[in-house]
Design an enzyme around this catalytic site. Structure first.
Site, mmCIF file in Angstrom:
data_model
loop_
_atom_site.group_PDB
_atom_site.id
_atom_site.type_symbol
_atom_site.label_atom_id
_atom_site.label_comp_id
_atom_site.label_asym_id
_atom_site.label_seq_id
_atom_site.Cartn_x
_atom_site.Cartn_y
_atom_site.Cartn_z
ATOM 1 C CB SER A 270 43.726 40.260 42.998
ATOM 2 O OG SER A 270 44.425 39.234 42.311
ATOM 3 C CG ASP A 271 41.698 35.343 47.229
ATOM 4 O OD1 ASP A 271 42.508 34.498 46.797
ATOM 5 O OD2 ASP A 271 40.964 35.139 48.211
ATOM 6 C CD1 TRP A 272 45.928 32.143 42.388
ATOM 7 C CD2 TRP A 272 46.088 33.741 43.925
ATOM 8 N NE1 TRP A 272 47.271 32.349 42.648
ATOM 9 C CE2 TRP A 272 47.394 33.325 43.579
ATOM 10 C CE3 TRP A 272 45.947 34.759 44.873
ATOM 11 C CZ2 TRP A 272 48.544 33.890 44.159
ATOM 12 C CZ3 TRP A 272 47.076 35.311 45.450
ATOM 13 C CH2 TRP A 272 48.353 34.878 45.087
ATOM 14 C CB SER A 273 39.878 34.297 39.952
ATOM 15 O OG SER A 273 39.223 34.433 38.711
ATOM 16 C CB SER A 274 39.403 38.564 44.023
ATOM 17 O OG SER A 274 40.584 39.319 44.191
#
Length: 740
Positions: A270-274
């Protein structure tokens, strides 16, 4: 007779025996990838899987810190460590917040941003770039480099365009493959990002993108597809945005494309907090969840890791039967496969950092990527002599461009500014400098005011310009919030910080002006008639000043070509032509109304003349391209189109030209762009030297995505092959026919 030992000695001996026994057991379970083929590795993965508890499996699927995931110490399974990229290895971040760790040994080589790399049109250089940054990641003990980025340049306002490879899917596809292969030769995974349609920073974590299947497959997916099928990348990063109402990081449509259609065998990170849902993350392809509880690069929730979607909620769902155990097993298999390719691979090198070789690669990429856009009366190159006075004006002449920009911010061992490079190059001439304007420090999501008196800076710049024979205005954008920076888009298409006003005042006292544009984006240039020359210099990293000075002085001939179109005005860009519904969207819903007509496809098909076209770039020398031939006129679907031509350097200095081949389908049964890039060849020649260029285009690469049966189709009939050195500078057109 046995020797006598005291209690302390016996304890040490017994401890040694226990450790060696554990090591022996661990080594029996986890054989490193020193002598294993892919079949044996898969056997090892299945064997390890049997030994893992459910809790250990789940713990491997989410972060334990800002940039690492857990291993399993009892089995010798290592942690995975990641670093931001894509044009250098980011400085060490603290364990659980976004502050820097304050290490003194994490300085690196800052390579040019990827827009510059794309401008080189040089596949070998892309490979060298990837290998060099991979070596630095390996030295820094990183297992995953979070890059490269291949999102498509849809709007010139996108704050992260500088991290990507331009508007054309074919160019991005060709350039990304050797980059990936170069990185992964070091046993470091290239994590290609952001999958997919993350083409703006504004509302990036909320916007829902609606786009046709054709545009998705023909424009926005090809570079990712090439990364998987040709580059064999080991990791892909999800994006923040939604696609058809579902977040892209765990989207059922994209999951099928990536892991079923393309058979991707790596990990999705994941992207950070996606990540936004345990169910979707579990079922639709997310393997490693990172950064949840943050806003990307700003705030964070302490000790949130156990509450990640793929942490305790996932574990609970596995225990109560909501998710079958096979779901977590599939994720862990992919994670272990990543490990056997990286930190369980004893064959990988130790890496290196800040070497002369890396600096040479960074310098060569920078020099080949700089694009000469205007050169009235041969303003460039500027020869050094003692009666010459050069005024270097502009904050960007001295401002660091490795600081700021968001997650791609770097901590280089050194960064040669344009002013330093010019001063070192021009030993005889007098070089003066004035800032002219000033902006605040670059920091994520913040804007700081200037600290100096702007009127005084302006007056001093005009004074210096009056004294000079030549003015080099080093301006453009910077890496601050609302400029070329992650987290938000630009707010204006023109030059910021009242640079145009300053340029007007300088023009009144000195009309001998060359402009050095430092940016990763196109800008509006109504002031073009007021400058005699214009260089697009990008963000060039550690060797910036040396590269710029080499081009300005003529020690190097520019050969860069634009990887995206410069529109005359913002409304000429396809995404902005259709208004707010197309960009930035209304109520977080956005429609890509331009469909497949992105960049030069839009300009040429709609007959909207750009300021500077895709593939455009001038040189200090001239080339004659002649005797353009094609191998035949009729082709079947399985044939290759072979184009060859003679190219001769008819100028006085060494230089390089990029021969570009585009193909169009007139009278198509579906909407088509006038033409699309399908091949290119960069050739370097000495003055007077001649050679032959050969470009091969598989006929099946002319296919369009047919939405009626969701697959690719090569349409039969007449095509036109266009050969030139820019999308709007075609030297010859050849007609061919595709038959059954």
């Amino acid at each position: 007779m046995f020797p006598k030992f005291n209690i302390q000695q016996l304890f040490i001996i017994s401890l040694f025996v226990v450790i060696n026994t554990l090591n022996s057991q661990s080594n029996n379970l986890i054989m490193t990838n020193k002598s294993l083929d892919s079949i044996e590795i898969e056997k090892q993965i299945n064997k390890i899987l049997e030994e893992l508890t459910l809790e250990e499996k789940v713990a491997m699927c989410h972060a334990q810190s800002k940039f690492s995931t857990k291993g399993v110490s009892r089995l010798g399974i290592p942690e995975i460590w990641m670093s931001d990229g894509p044009h250098g290895v980011r400085a060490e971040i603290s364990w659980d917040d976004w502050s820097y760790a304050g290490w003194t040994n994490d300085s690196i080589t800052a390579f040019p941003a990827l827009t510059c790399l794309a401008s080189t049109f040089n596949l070998e250089l892309s490979s060298a770039y990837g290998f060099s940054v991979g070596e630095e990641a390996r030295y820094r003990k990183k297992d995953v480099l979070l890059g490269p980025g291949v999102n498509i340049y849809r709007t010139p306002l996108n704050g992260r365009n500088f991290e990507y490879m331009g508007e054309d899917p074919f160019l991005a596809s060709k350039m990304v493959v050797p980059y990936i292969q170069g990185v992964q030769k070091n046993g470091v995974a290239a994590c290609v990002k952001h999958f997919v349609l993350n083409n703006q920073e504004h509302w990036r974590d909320k916007v829902n993108v609606e786009v046709s299947d054709r545009a998705l497959h023909e424009i926005y997916l090809p570079a990712f597809k090439a990364s998987v099928l040709e580059g064999k990348n080991w990791a892909i990063m999800g994006a923040y945005n939604k696609f058809r109402g579902k977040y892209t990081t765990h989207n059922p449509i994209l999951y099928k494309i990536l892991k079923t259609d393309w058979k991707f065998d790596g990990v999705v990170i994941s992207d950070w907090s996606s990540a936004h849902s345990t169910e979707e993350a579990a079922l639709y392809g997310l393997d490693i969840e990172m950064g949840t509880g943050t806003d990307g690069l700003g705030t964070t929730t302490k000790d949130f890791y156990s509450l990640y979607y793929l942490a305790t909620p996932f574990l609970d769902g596995l225990k109560d039967g909501t998710f079958p155990i096979s779901v977590v097993d599939e994720k862990v298999k992919r994670i272990l496969r990543l490990m056997f390719r990286t930190n369980l691979n004893n064959n990988r090198s130790l890496g290196s950092v800040n070497t002369k070789e890396h600096q040479d690669v960074a310098l060569q990429v920078a020099k080949e990527g700089i694009v000469l856009l205007k050169n009235e009366s041969d303003f460039f190159p500027i020869k050094d002599h003692k009666n010459l006075t050069i005024a270097v004006i502009g904050e960007n002449a001295t401002r660091s461009m490795t600081a700021g920009g968001g997650s791609s911010e770097l901590k280089p061992k050194f960064e040669i500014s344009p002013l330093q490079g010019i001063k070192e190059k021009y030993n005889k001439a007098t070089v003066l400098h004035a800032m002219g304007y000033q902006t605040g420090a670059s920091e994520y999501a913040k804007i700081y005011p200037p600290t100096l008196d702007l009127d005084s800076l302006k007056r001093e710049a005009i004074k210096v310009a009056k004294k000079a024979d030549i003015v080099l205005f080093v301006g453009g954008l910077n890496k601050s919030h609302l400029q070329d920076c992650e987290g938000e888009d630009r707010q204006q298409f023109g030059l910021p910080f009242k640079q145009e006003e300053l340029l007007d005042e300088i023009y009144k006292v000195n009309k001998n002006i060359g402009f050095l544009m430092v940016s990763g984006n196109a800008v509006e240039i109504p002031w073009l008639p007021k400058v005699k020359a214009l260089l697009q210099t990008w963000y060039l990293g550690s060797m910036s000043g040396h590269a710029i000075a080499d081009i300005v002085s003529g020690d190097e001939t520019p050969s860069g070509k634009l990887p995206f179109t410069f529109p005359v005005k913002l409304e000429d860009n396809a995404a902005h032509f259709y208004g707010e519904e197309s960009y930035p969207g209304i109520n977080y819903n956005q429609y890509y109304k331009e469909d497949i007509l992105v960049g030069y496809r839009w300009h040429e098909t709609k007959n909207i003349k750009p300021l500077f076209s895709f593939g455009y770039g001038l040189s200090y020398t001239s080339f004659n391209i002649s005797d353009i031939k094609i191998n035949k006129n009729k082709f079947s679907v399985n044939d290759n189109i072979l184009i060859n031509c003679k190219i001769k350097n008819i100028g006085k200095v060494e230089g390089a030209e990029v021969i570009q081949v585009y193909v169009g389908k007139p009278n198509s049964k579906v909407k088509r762009a006038l033409k699309e890039l399908k091949g290119f060849d960069k050739i370097k020649l000495q003055s007077g030297e001649e050679t032959i260029s050969n470009i091969k285009i598989p006929v099946n690469s002319l296919a369009f995505y047919n939405e009626t049966f969701s697959d690719w189709e090569v349409e039969k009939g007449e095509y036109i092959v266009y050969i030139g050195n820019a999308s709007d500078n075609i030297l010859k057109e050849l007609k061919i026919v595709i038959v059954e």
